[in-house]
Design a protein around this motif. Structure first.
Motif, mmCIF file in Angstrom:
data_model
loop_
_atom_site.group_PDB
_atom_site.id
_atom_site.type_symbol
_atom_site.label_atom_id
_atom_site.label_comp_id
_atom_site.label_asym_id
_atom_site.label_seq_id
_atom_site.Cartn_x
_atom_site.Cartn_y
_atom_site.Cartn_z
ATOM 1 N N ALA A 16 0.833 -1.206 0.000
ATOM 2 C CA ALA A 16 0.000 0.000 0.000
ATOM 3 C C ALA A 16 0.869 1.259 0.000
ATOM 4 O O ALA A 16 0.561 2.245 -0.675
ATOM 5 N N ASP A 17 1.967 1.228 0.744
ATOM 6 C CA ASP A 17 2.894 2.349 0.780
ATOM 7 C C ASP A 17 3.548 2.535 -0.592
ATOM 8 O O ASP A 17 3.769 3.663 -1.043
ATOM 9 N N VAL A 57 9.438 -5.232 0.713
ATOM 10 C CA VAL A 57 7.995 -5.420 0.927
ATOM 11 C C VAL A 57 7.727 -6.922 1.023
ATOM 12 O O VAL A 57 7.582 -7.613 0.007
ATOM 13 N N ALA A 58 7.671 -7.414 2.246
ATOM 14 C CA ALA A 58 7.565 -8.857 2.507
ATOM 15 C C ALA A 58 6.346 -9.489 1.838
ATOM 16 O O ALA A 58 6.429 -10.605 1.320
ATOM 17 N N GLU A 59 5.213 -8.806 1.815
ATOM 18 C CA GLU A 59 3.989 -9.397 1.263
ATOM 19 C C GLU A 59 4.119 -9.690 -0.235
ATOM 20 O O GLU A 59 3.429 -10.567 -0.761
ATOM 21 N N LEU A 60 5.008 -8.987 -0.931
ATOM 22 C CA LEU A 60 5.197 -9.242 -2.360
ATOM 23 C C LEU A 60 6.092 -10.442 -2.622
ATOM 24 O O LEU A 60 6.151 -10.940 -3.736
ATOM 25 N N ALA A 61 6.797 -10.905 -1.603
ATOM 26 C CA ALA A 61 7.710 -12.048 -1.753
ATOM 27 C C ALA A 61 7.102 -13.348 -1.236
ATOM 28 O O ALA A 61 7.804 -14.335 -1.068
ATOM 29 N N GLU A 62 5.800 -13.357 -1.019
ATOM 30 C CA GLU A 62 5.134 -14.558 -0.493
ATOM 31 C C GLU A 62 4.811 -15.545 -1.612
ATOM 32 O O GLU A 62 4.348 -15.161 -2.683
ATOM 33 N N LEU A 63 5.041 -16.810 -1.315
ATOM 34 C CA LEU A 63 4.691 -17.920 -2.200
ATOM 35 C C LEU A 63 4.010 -18.932 -1.294
ATOM 36 O O LEU A 63 4.649 -19.499 -0.408
ATOM 37 N N GLY A 73 3.627 -13.982 -5.093
ATOM 38 C CA GLY A 73 3.807 -12.540 -5.076
ATOM 39 C C GLY A 73 4.726 -12.074 -6.188
ATOM 40 O O GLY A 73 5.616 -12.804 -6.642
ATOM 41 N N ALA A 74 4.533 -10.866 -6.627
ATOM 42 C CA ALA A 74 5.337 -10.295 -7.706
ATOM 43 C C ALA A 74 6.814 -10.234 -7.352
ATOM 44 O O ALA A 74 7.669 -10.251 -8.230
ATOM 45 N N GLY A 75 7.139 -10.206 -6.063
ATOM 46 C CA GLY A 75 8.523 -10.122 -5.630
ATOM 47 C C GLY A 75 9.212 -11.456 -5.421
ATOM 48 O O GLY A 75 10.376 -11.501 -5.011
ATOM 49 N N VAL A 76 8.527 -12.549 -5.700
ATOM 50 C CA VAL A 76 9.150 -13.877 -5.586
ATOM 51 C C VAL A 76 10.206 -13.995 -6.683
ATOM 52 O O VAL A 76 9.929 -13.719 -7.850
ATOM 53 N N GLY A 182 -7.047 -4.369 -6.058
ATOM 54 C CA GLY A 182 -6.811 -5.219 -4.891
ATOM 55 C C GLY A 182 -5.340 -5.529 -4.672
ATOM 56 O O GLY A 182 -4.492 -4.678 -4.819
ATOM 57 N N GLY A 183 -5.012 -6.790 -4.340
ATOM 58 C CA GLY A 183 -3.643 -7.186 -4.010
ATOM 59 C C GLY A 183 -2.820 -7.540 -5.228
ATOM 60 O O GLY A 183 -3.306 -7.543 -6.338
ATOM 61 N N THR A 184 -1.555 -7.829 -5.017
ATOM 62 C CA THR A 184 -0.653 -8.155 -6.103
ATOM 63 C C THR A 184 -0.241 -9.608 -6.013
ATOM 64 O O THR A 184 0.479 -9.987 -5.106
#
Length: 191
Positions: A16-17, A57-63, A73-76, A182-184
């Motif tokens: 969100a940030d 951004v931890a939430e983007l690295a979630e699998l 997540g897009a950051g995985v 919504g989310g990514t």
């Protein structure tokens, strides 16, 4: 490659940030692995007054598996996606696609989001500014002719992401985070 132009580095704590910062700095670019953005910035293909680093951004690295969905997540990183036991067992084509990108060092930095959002590639476009200038540019950047097909009225640069075809074949869905979204994540129903 040329020297990078100066830019402001922003490090959001949450997705969100990151969206808020993008709205605050419209001439900014997101970065996670940087394997595509930084070379393109050095080549003068893209510019940014600010770069928003999504690496923290931890939430983007979630699998993870949620119900019957694999949420990626897009950051995985592509290395993580290729090595994940659930992905390898249930979605081997996706694991193989992620493992086929470049070399191991590149895959360790490159992210799913970056691979999906790659700019199109062309041997006449993905060059240094002096090189592009020497051929009087191409229609993708500052010119009026596609150097691949000189009689064409359109650019023939091609998308080169390795993971998108596997995700399309799997019927994946992408959720995009934005001011009204919504989310990514990309997800696929696990069989």
């Amino acid at each position: 490659m040329a020297v990078l132009a100066d830019f402001r580095l922003l490090r959001p704590a949450s997705a969100a940030d990151a969206v808020r910062l993008r709205a605050e700095f419209p001439a900014s670019r997101y970065i996670a692995g940087g394997t595509d953005l930084l070379p393109n910035m050095r080549r003068g293909l893209v510019s940014a007054d600010a770069v928003i680093d999504l690496g923290g951004v931890a939430e983007l690295a979630e699998l993870r598996v949620v119900d019957d969905f694999l949420q990626v997540g897009a950051g995985v990183t592509l290395a993580t996606l290729a090595a994940d036991p659930v992905v390898r067992a249930r979605l081997p084509g996706l694991a193989q696609a992620a493992a086929s990108v470049a070399g191991p060092t590149h895959r360790a930095a490159a992210t799913l989001g970056g691979n999906l959002c790659l700019d199109t590639r062309c041997m006449y476009y993905n060059q240094s500014e002096p090189w592009r200038q020497s051929i009087d540019y191409c229609m993708k950047i500052a010119g009026d002719t596609c150097r691949v097909a000189t009689k064409s009225d359109r650019c023939w640069a091609a998308f080169s992401g390795d993971v998108a075809p596997a995700l399309l074949a799997l019927g994946a869905e992408v959720q995009v985070l934005g001011p009204q979204a919504g989310g990514t994540c990309a997800h696929h129903v696990l069989d």
